[in-house]
Design an enzyme around this catalytic site. Structure first.
Site, mmCIF file in Angstrom:
data_model
loop_
_atom_site.group_PDB
_atom_site.id
_atom_site.type_symbol
_atom_site.label_atom_id
_atom_site.label_comp_id
_atom_site.label_asym_id
_atom_site.label_seq_id
_atom_site.Cartn_x
_atom_site.Cartn_y
_atom_site.Cartn_z
ATOM 1 N N HIS A 333 -23.164 3.892 16.769
ATOM 2 C CA HIS A 333 -24.433 3.647 16.080
ATOM 3 C C HIS A 333 -24.597 2.161 15.753
ATOM 4 O O HIS A 333 -23.639 1.379 15.760
ATOM 5 C CB HIS A 333 -24.527 4.482 14.800
ATOM 6 N N CYS A 351 -16.387 5.608 12.853
ATOM 7 C CA CYS A 351 -17.425 5.496 13.875
ATOM 8 C C CYS A 351 -17.221 4.238 14.722
ATOM 9 O O CYS A 351 -16.403 3.368 14.388
ATOM 10 C CB CYS A 351 -18.802 5.444 13.222
#
Length: 404
Positions: A333, A351
Site C-alpha cells: 500500500h 505490510c
C-alpha cells in the site's frame, strides 16, 4: 373292383365324413374365446407405492411389459409436475430433475398393448434431513468466484461449507475441478468447513477452469445433507509474479516472465511485543502469497489484531491504494511517510510500504490470484491459514485430501 364297406353307400359316405372331421383342428377365434386373448400390459413403478425416506436423487421410473407407455406424470403434494424423460420406444420413463426434500409425490402411468389398456398409480415420500449444508465457491480472501471472471496464475479455489462436515470424503467426491488444458491438482482440507484446491504448479495463462460442487441430496455425515449444487467457470489471465526481497528491499514485478517494474519498499520492522497476553509479530512473514483483493482507501486499525490504538505502536489510518495479500491484514500500500525508508530500512508493522506512484500502479496492475513472493525476512514463515497455500509442499498438500 371297389370293395364297399358293410352298410352300403350310406356307410361309405359317413366314413368319409368322419375321416375328414378327424383330420381338421377345432376353431380358435381369439375374439370369440377370451381365455386366449392377448394379456394386458404390465406397469412397474419405482420406488414402491408407500415408500418413505426416499433419496431425492434416487431413480424414479415407470416401465411397461407387453405394450407402450401412453403417459406418465409425477407431481408433488402441491400438484406441481416434475420433468420426466421417455425412451424413444416408450417402454420406460424416468424422472429428469432432482426431487425436493420432505415432499410427497404421486406418479401415474398409463399404457396400451394387445388392444387393451392399463394404468397404475403410486405415492412416496422423500427424506427430511436433520440439517442442511450450503457451499460457496470462493477465493482464499472470502470473495465468491465470479463466473466469467479472470484470475491470476496462483488462484486457489475454496469450497466453503456453512456447516461443519462430518464426512469429508463424501463431500470431496462431489467436488470437481476441470481445466483446459488439463493440470494436476488436489483438494486440501484446511478444517471441517473449508476445502482448498490448487494445481501442483501455477496455472498457464489462458487456462479455462470450471469448478462444481454437486452436493444436493448427498449425506455429508451425521444427518447433514447438501443444500444445493453450485458451479463457477473462469479464465486464468497473464502471469503476474511479484518478488519482494528483504536483502534488497525491492519488489520486482514480472509479467509473463518479463520484468516490468521495480519498486522500493519498507517491510516489517521485525521483533515481537506481548500485548494483553498475546504476542504480536512485526515481521513480514516470508512465503508465497497471492493477491486477495484491494481497496482505495482502506481503514487500517491495529486494534483489530490486538494492538490498542493508544499503545506505543498502535495506529488507525486511512490508507490509499491498498492491495491485500494475507488473511490477517498484510497489504502492499501507499505510505508517503516512509518514502525516505523505502529501499533501505524496514519500518512497517508487517505490510509492504510503497510510494504513491508505485502503490497506484500495482493496485491497477494486480488481480486476485496474482503471486507475491516474500523472501529473506525474519520471523516465522507464512502459514496456510494466512493465505499460504502455495507454501505447502505438494506431497503434503495431496495428503490433505480426504480421499488420499
Amino acid at each position: 373292383m371297389v370293395k364297399i364297406p358293410r352298410g352300403g353307400p350310406v356307410a361309405l359316405l359317413l366314413a368319409a365324413v368322419l375321416i375328414i372331421a378327424g383330420c381338421s383342428q377345432p376353431s380358435q377365434d381369439p375374439v370369440a374365446d377370451p381365455s386366449i386373448a392377448s394379456a394386458a400390459p404390465s406397469i412397474e413403478l419405482t420406488p414402491d407405492d408407500g415408500a418413505s425416506g426416499v433419496d431425492p436423487l434416487a431413480p424414479v421410473t415407470a416401465t411397461v411389459r407387453g405394450g407402450t407407455l401412453e403417459e406418465v406424470t409425477l407431481v408433488n403434494e402441491e400438484g406441481r409436475p416434475v420433468v420426466g424423460i421417455m425412451t424413444p420406444d416408450r417402454t420406460s420413463w424416468k424422472v429428469g430433475e432432482p426431487l425436493g426434500y420432505g415432499r410427497n409425490y404421486t406418479v401415474t402411468a398409463t399404457a396400451r398393448g394387445g388392444g387393451q389398456g392399463a394404468s397404475r398409480t403410486g405415492s412416496f415420500t422423500t427424506l427430511t434431513p436433520d440439517n442442511q449444508a450450503g457451499v460457496t465457491l470462493q477465493t482464499t480472501g472470502g470473495t465468491p468466484l465470479s463466473t466469467g471472471g479472470t484470475y491470476g496464475v496462483g488462484i486457489v479455489i475454496v469450497a466453503h461449507f456453512d456447516e461443519p462436515i462430518g464426512d469429508r470424503a463424501a463431500a470431496e467426491r462431489r467436488l470437481s475441478v476441470r481445466t483446459t488444458p488439463g493440470v494436476e491438482g488436489s483438494w486440501y482440507w484446511l478444517d471441517d468447513q473449508n476445502a482448498h484446491w490448487r494445481p501442483r504448479e501455477y496455472y498457464r495463462p489462458g487456462t479455462e477452469v470450471t469448478v462444481e460442487a454437486r452436493i444436493y441430496g448427498v449425506d455429508l455425515g451425521g444427518g447433514l445433507y447438501g443444500q444445493e449444487d453450485v458451479e463457477a467457470t473462469f479464465t486464468i489471465g497473464d502471469s503476474h509474479v511479484a518478488i519482494a526481497d528483504d536483502r534488497t528491499k525491492q519488489v520486482k514485478v514480472y509479467e509473463n516472465g518479463n520484468l516490468v517494474r521495480t519498486m522500493p519498499t519498507s517491510m516489517g520492522m521485525g521483533g515481537t511485543e506481548v500485548v494483553g497476553g498475546t504476542e504480536i509479530s512485526f515481521w513480514t512473514q516470508r512465503g508465497i502469497y497471492t493477491v486477495l483483493d484491494k481497496a482505495n482507501p482502506v481503514v487500517m486499525d491495529s486494534s483489530t489484531y490486538g494492538l490498542p490504538i493508544n499503545s506505543r505502536l498502535g495506529y488507525k489510518q486511512t490508507i490509499a491504494y491498498a492491495t491485500r495479500i494475507s488473511t490477517d491484514g498484510v497489504y502492499l500500500h501507499q505510505l508517503d511517510e516512509t518514502v525516505w525508508a523505502q529501499g533501505n530500512t524496514n519500518l512497517s508493522h508487517g505490510c509492504l510500504n510503497l510510494n504513491g506512484a508505485n502503490a497506484r500502479w500495482f493496485y491497477h496492475f494486480s488481480i486476485p490470484g496474482d503471486v507475491v513472493e516474500v523472501r529473506n525476512t525474519g520471523g516465522a514463515p507464512l502459514e496456510v491459514w494466512q493465505n499460504g497455500d502455495w507454501g505447502v509442499p505438494w506431497e503434503q498438500w495431496r495428503a490433505g485430501s480426504a480421499l488420499a
